[in-house]
Design a protein around this motif. Structure first.
Motif, PDB file in Angstrom:
ATOM      1  N   PHE A 130       0.833  -1.214   0.000  1.00 11.86           N
ATOM      2  CA  PHE A 130       0.000   0.000   0.000  1.00 11.86           C
ATOM      3  C   PHE A 130       0.861   1.256   0.000  1.00 11.86           C
ATOM      4  CE2 PHE A 130      -2.560  -3.377   1.788  1.00 11.86           C
ATOM      5  CZ  PHE A 130      -3.792  -3.194   1.186  1.00 11.86           C
ATOM      6  N   GLY A 131       0.217   2.374  -0.290  1.00 10.88           N
ATOM      7  CA  GLY A 131       0.903   3.662  -0.277  1.00 10.88           C
ATOM      8  C   GLY A 131       1.225   4.106   1.146  1.00 10.88           C
ATOM      9  N   SER A 132       1.921   5.230   1.252  1.00 13.42           N
ATOM     10  CA  SER A 132       2.351   5.718   2.568  1.00 13.42           C
ATOM     11  C   SER A 132       1.378   6.764   3.100  1.00 13.42           C
ATOM     12  CB  SER A 132       3.739   6.337   2.462  1.00 13.42           C
ATOM     13  OG  SER A 132       4.668   5.349   2.082  1.00 13.42           O
ATOM     14  N   CYS A 133       1.174   6.734   4.403  1.00 11.72           N
ATOM     15  CA  CYS A 133       0.280   7.689   5.068  1.00 11.72           C
ATOM     16  C   CYS A 133       0.939   9.068   5.134  1.00 11.72           C
ATOM     17  CB  CYS A 133      -0.008   7.175   6.474  1.00 11.72           C
ATOM     18  SG  CYS A 133      -0.927   8.320   7.505  1.00 11.72           S
ATOM     19  N   THR A 134       0.193  10.106   4.730  1.00 15.70           N
ATOM     20  CA  THR A 134       0.690  11.474   4.898  1.00 15.70           C
ATOM     21  C   THR A 134      -0.315  12.307   5.708  1.00 15.70           C
ATOM     22  OG1 THR A 134      -0.125  11.923   2.660  1.00 15.70           O
ATOM     23  CG2 THR A 134       2.241  11.578   2.890  1.00 15.70           C
ATOM     24  N   ASN A 135      -1.022  11.640   6.597  1.00 16.66           N
ATOM     25  CA  ASN A 135      -1.910  12.298   7.574  1.00 16.66           C
ATOM     26  C   ASN A 135      -3.034  13.126   6.961  1.00 16.66           C
ATOM     27  OD1 ASN A 135      -0.566  11.271   9.869  1.00 16.66           O
ATOM     28  ND2 ASN A 135       1.062  12.777   9.571  1.00 16.66           N
ATOM     29  N   HIS A 136      -3.606  12.663   5.854  1.00 14.35           N
ATOM     30  CA  HIS A 136      -4.777  13.354   5.310  1.00 14.35           C
ATOM     31  C   HIS A 136      -5.988  13.198   6.234  1.00 14.35           C
ATOM     32  CE1 HIS A 136      -3.682  14.753   1.247  1.00 14.35           C
ATOM     33  NE2 HIS A 136      -2.741  13.846   1.360  1.00 14.35           N
ATOM     34  N   GLY A 137      -6.101  12.003   6.847  1.00 18.51           N
ATOM     35  CA  GLY A 137      -7.205  11.768   7.776  1.00 18.51           C
ATOM     36  C   GLY A 137      -8.516  11.357   7.122  1.00 18.51           C
ATOM     37  N   GLU A 138      -8.500  11.162   5.805  1.00 16.07           N
ATOM     38  CA  GLU A 138      -9.739  10.753   5.116  1.00 16.07           C
ATOM     39  C   GLU A 138     -10.232   9.394   5.613  1.00 16.07           C
ATOM     40  OE1 GLU A 138     -11.510  12.376   2.807  1.00 16.07           O
ATOM     41  OE2 GLU A 138     -10.201  14.120   2.803  1.00 16.07           O
ATOM     42  N   CYS A 139      -9.289   8.530   5.980  1.00 16.78           N
ATOM     43  CA  CYS A 139      -9.625   7.158   6.378  1.00 16.78           C
ATOM     44  C   CYS A 139     -10.597   7.136   7.550  1.00 16.78           C
ATOM     45  CB  CYS A 139      -8.356   6.390   6.736  1.00 16.78           C
ATOM     46  SG  CYS A 139      -7.325   7.240   7.962  1.00 16.78           S
ATOM     47  N   ALA A 140     -10.335   7.984   8.540  1.00 13.72           N
ATOM     48  CA  ALA A 140     -11.122   7.916   9.776  1.00 13.72           C
ATOM     49  C   ALA A 140     -12.564   8.352   9.560  1.00 13.72           C
ATOM     50  CB  ALA A 140     -10.473   8.774  10.853  1.00 13.72           C
ATOM     51  N   THR A 141     -12.805   9.226   8.567  1.00 17.99           N
ATOM     52  CA  THR A 141     -14.184   9.668   8.338  1.00 17.99           C
ATOM     53  C   THR A 141     -14.915   8.740   7.372  1.00 17.99           C
ATOM     54  OG1 THR A 141     -13.376  11.197   6.670  1.00 17.99           O
ATOM     55  CG2 THR A 141     -13.811  12.111   8.841  1.00 17.99           C
ATOM     56  N   ALA A 142     -14.164   7.990   6.570  1.00 25.70           N
ATOM     57  CA  ALA A 142     -14.809   7.156   5.543  1.00 25.70           C
ATOM     58  C   ALA A 142     -15.297   5.817   6.084  1.00 25.70           C
ATOM     59  CB  ALA A 142     -13.822   6.899   4.402  1.00 25.70           C
ATOM     60  N   GLY A 143     -14.689   5.342   7.161  1.00 29.22           N
ATOM     61  CA  GLY A 143     -14.936   3.960   7.575  1.00 29.22           C
ATOM     62  C   GLY A 143     -16.272   3.749   8.246  1.00 29.22           C
ATOM     63  N   PRO A 144     -16.855   2.572   8.088  1.00 30.85           N
ATOM     64  CA  PRO A 144     -18.160   2.285   8.693  1.00 30.85           C
ATOM     65  C   PRO A 144     -18.083   2.076  10.203  1.00 30.85           C
ATOM     66  CG  PRO A 144     -17.331   0.331   7.582  1.00 30.85           C
ATOM     67  CD  PRO A 144     -16.375   1.452   7.254  1.00 30.85           C
ATOM     68  N   LYS A 145     -16.903   1.851  10.739  1.00 29.23           N
ATOM     69  CA  LYS A 145     -16.786   1.579  12.177  1.00 29.23           C
ATOM     70  C   LYS A 145     -16.132   2.727  12.932  1.00 29.23           C
ATOM     71  CE  LYS A 145     -18.890  -2.168  11.561  1.00 29.23           C
ATOM     72  NZ  LYS A 145     -20.278  -2.288  12.044  1.00 29.23           N
ATOM     73  N   GLU A 146     -15.873   3.820  12.254  1.00 29.82           N
ATOM     74  CA  GLU A 146     -15.335   5.036  12.872  1.00 29.82           C
ATOM     75  C   GLU A 146     -14.122   4.740  13.758  1.00 29.82           C
ATOM     76  OE1 GLU A 146     -19.256   6.732  14.274  1.00 29.82           O
ATOM     77  OE2 GLU A 146     -18.759   8.173  12.693  1.00 29.82           O
ATOM     78  N   ILE A 147     -13.196   3.965  13.206  1.00 25.57           N
ATOM     79  CA  ILE A 147     -11.955   3.651  13.922  1.00 25.57           C
ATOM     80  C   ILE A 147     -11.156   4.953  14.066  1.00 25.57           C
ATOM     81  CG2 ILE A 147      -9.832   2.270  13.876  1.00 25.57           C
ATOM     82  CD1 ILE A 147     -12.268   0.448  13.933  1.00 25.57           C
ATOM     83  N   SER A 148     -10.663   5.219  15.278  1.00 27.34           N
ATOM     84  CA  SER A 148      -9.964   6.485  15.528  1.00 27.34           C
ATOM     85  C   SER A 148      -8.596   6.510  14.854  1.00 27.34           C
ATOM     86  CB  SER A 148      -9.785   6.681  17.038  1.00 27.34           C
ATOM     87  OG  SER A 148      -8.887   7.732  17.269  1.00 27.34           O
ATOM     88  N   ILE A 149      -8.272   7.680  14.316  1.00 29.28           N
ATOM     89  CA  ILE A 149      -6.963   7.853  13.681  1.00 29.28           C
ATOM     90  C   ILE A 149      -5.841   7.793  14.721  1.00 29.28           C
ATOM     91  CG2 ILE A 149      -6.815  10.380  13.791  1.00 29.28           C
ATOM     92  CD1 ILE A 149      -6.040  10.236  10.760  1.00 29.28           C
ATOM     93  N   ASP A 150      -6.198   7.890  16.021  1.00 28.93           N
ATOM     94  CA  ASP A 150      -5.187   7.754  17.080  1.00 28.93           C
ATOM     95  C   ASP A 150      -4.458   6.416  16.984  1.00 28.93           C
ATOM     96  OD1 ASP A 150      -5.966  10.180  18.050  1.00 28.93           O
ATOM     97  OD2 ASP A 150      -7.053   9.401  19.785  1.00 28.93           O
ATOM     98  N   PHE A 151      -5.152   5.389  16.469  1.00 27.89           N
ATOM     99  CA  PHE A 151      -4.488   4.081  16.373  1.00 27.89           C
ATOM    100  C   PHE A 151      -3.270   4.146  15.456  1.00 27.89           C
ATOM    101  CE2 PHE A 151      -8.670   2.560  17.895  1.00 27.89           C
ATOM    102  CZ  PHE A 151      -8.231   1.798  18.959  1.00 27.89           C
ATOM    103  N   ILE A 152      -3.320   5.031  14.460  1.00 31.15           N
ATOM    104  CA  ILE A 152      -2.149   5.158  13.572  1.00 31.15           C
ATOM    105  C   ILE A 152      -0.967   5.735  14.356  1.00 31.15           C
ATOM    106  CG2 ILE A 152      -1.217   6.296  11.513  1.00 31.15           C
ATOM    107  CD1 ILE A 152      -3.939   6.116  10.227  1.00 31.15           C
ATOM    108  N   ALA A 153      -1.238   6.723  15.202  1.00 30.28           N
ATOM    109  CA  ALA A 153      -0.154   7.296  16.011  1.00 30.28           C
ATOM    110  C   ALA A 153       0.436   6.230  16.930  1.00 30.28           C
ATOM    111  CB  ALA A 153      -0.685   8.480  16.824  1.00 30.28           C
ATOM    112  N   TRP A 154      -0.436   5.407  17.535  1.00 26.24           N
ATOM    113  CA  TRP A 154       0.067   4.346  18.422  1.00 26.24           C
ATOM    114  C   TRP A 154       0.869   3.316  17.634  1.00 26.24           C
ATOM    115  CZ3 TRP A 154      -5.153   3.517  21.442  1.00 26.24           C
ATOM    116  CH2 TRP A 154      -5.331   4.596  22.314  1.00 26.24           C
ATOM    117  N   MET A 155       0.403   2.993  16.431  1.00 22.40           N
ATOM    118  CA  MET A 155       1.154   2.028  15.613  1.00 22.40           C
ATOM    119  C   MET A 155       2.538   2.585  15.277  1.00 22.40           C
ATOM    120  SD  MET A 155       0.198   0.444  11.872  1.00 22.40           S
ATOM    121  CE  MET A 155       0.346   1.990  10.970  1.00 22.40           C
ATOM    122  N   ASN A 156       2.588   3.866  14.908  1.00 24.60           N
ATOM    123  CA  ASN A 156       3.880   4.465  14.567  1.00 24.60           C
ATOM    124  C   ASN A 156       4.818   4.468  15.769  1.00 24.60           C
ATOM    125  OD1 ASN A 156       2.960   4.902  11.991  1.00 24.60           O
ATOM    126  ND2 ASN A 156       2.436   7.052  12.309  1.00 24.60           N
TER     127      ASN A 156
END
Ligand code: SF4
Ligand code: FES
Length: 255
Positions: A210-236
């Motif tokens: 997959f491509g690299s994350c550049t913190n657009h944040g589109e993912c968190a608003t598009a998903g059906p389960k509203e997974i928090s973008i905070d998980f990306i910070a924790w993963m990093n």
């Protein structure tokens, strides 16, 4: 309701695709989006034409297979809702609705609206599990887990692997998916033994596909389960810590 649909039709992975226009007539506002497509397909079948291929299984927001782009939005206009749980009352009589498959290099089109999301499986195969046999269900509270860890792990585990986050991202990054899968294991006591090797394996597999994350944040608003973008910070953060932990482990292995 009377609707005009612009639907992406593509006979196979290597065939040229294009939009076809269909009329959906007599659609109940209480029908789900997939039931509306079923109705269109029944009419196509009746006319001897090829029905529109789309993916679905549970039809209750659990399996993650039904995602399509609806008017340019993954799963359509209602936040926190999978395509199968979207109802036609969210549209207006006479609307033009454009329906496309996920657009991401890692999710090639199989046919019409169906894409191959097995690149997600490669990430999970790299470490999204606990290798120890877990046996039967233990007594409740045998392993104490802080309430905050339980709640956050459950929030991460809500990810259904639908791929909307990838489809929404301008980079087609899978960071939210990978972070959710890592989060629900890395937060729990049972996930600690393999936390650092799992994190490196899954992040690096993700980056192969997959491509690299550049913190657009589109993912968190598009998903059906509203997974928090905070998980990306924790993963990093876990990925950086994993580099040191795994280096230290390699040093021990060489003794
Ligand atoms: S993080 Fe959300 S959008 Fe991405 S796969 Fe999981 S449920 Fe779907
Ligand atoms: S069909 Fe299972 S989530 Fe939509």
């Amino acid at each position: 309701m009377e609707l005009t649909l612009r639907v992406w039709r593509q006979a196979g992975p290597y065939a040229a695709g294009g939009f076809e226009t269909y009329q959906a007539t007599g659609v109940s506002p209480e029908a789900s989006f997939l039931e509306m497509l079923d109705q269109v397909n029944e009419e196509l079948n009746r006319r001897g034409e090829e029905p529109i291929a789309f993916d679905h299984d549970c039809r209750e927001g659990i399996c993650g297979s039904c995602g399509v782009m609806i008017n340019g939005m993954p799963h359509g206009p209602q936040r926190g809702t999978a395509t199968c749980q979207l109802h036609m009352r969210k549209f207006r009589d006479g609307d033009l609705i454009t329906i496309e498959p996920w657009r991401a290099k890692a999710f090639p089109v199989i046919r019409d609206l169906v894409v191959d999301r097995s690149a997600f499986d490669r990430i999970v195969e790299a470490g999204g599990y606990i290798t120890a046999p877990t046996g039967s269900a233990p007594d409740a509270n045998l392993i104490p887990v802080p309430k905050s860890a339980v709640d956050t792990a459950m929030d991460a585990a809500a990810c259904i692997g639908c791929g909307a986050c990838v489809a929404a991202c301008p980079n087609s990054a899978a960071n939210l998916f990978a972070a959710a899968k890592l989060g629900h294991l890395n937060l729990l006591p049972q996930g600690q033994a393999e936390r650092w090797t799992r994190t490196v394996a899954m992040v690096e597999t993700m980056e192969q596909w997959f491509g690299s994350c550049t913190n657009h944040g589109e993912c968190a608003t598009a998903g059906p389960k509203e997974i928090s973008i905070d998980f990306i910070a924790w993963m990093n953060a876990d990925y950086v810590r994993a580099q040191f932990k795994n280096l230290a482990k390699q040093g021990t292995d060489n003794l």
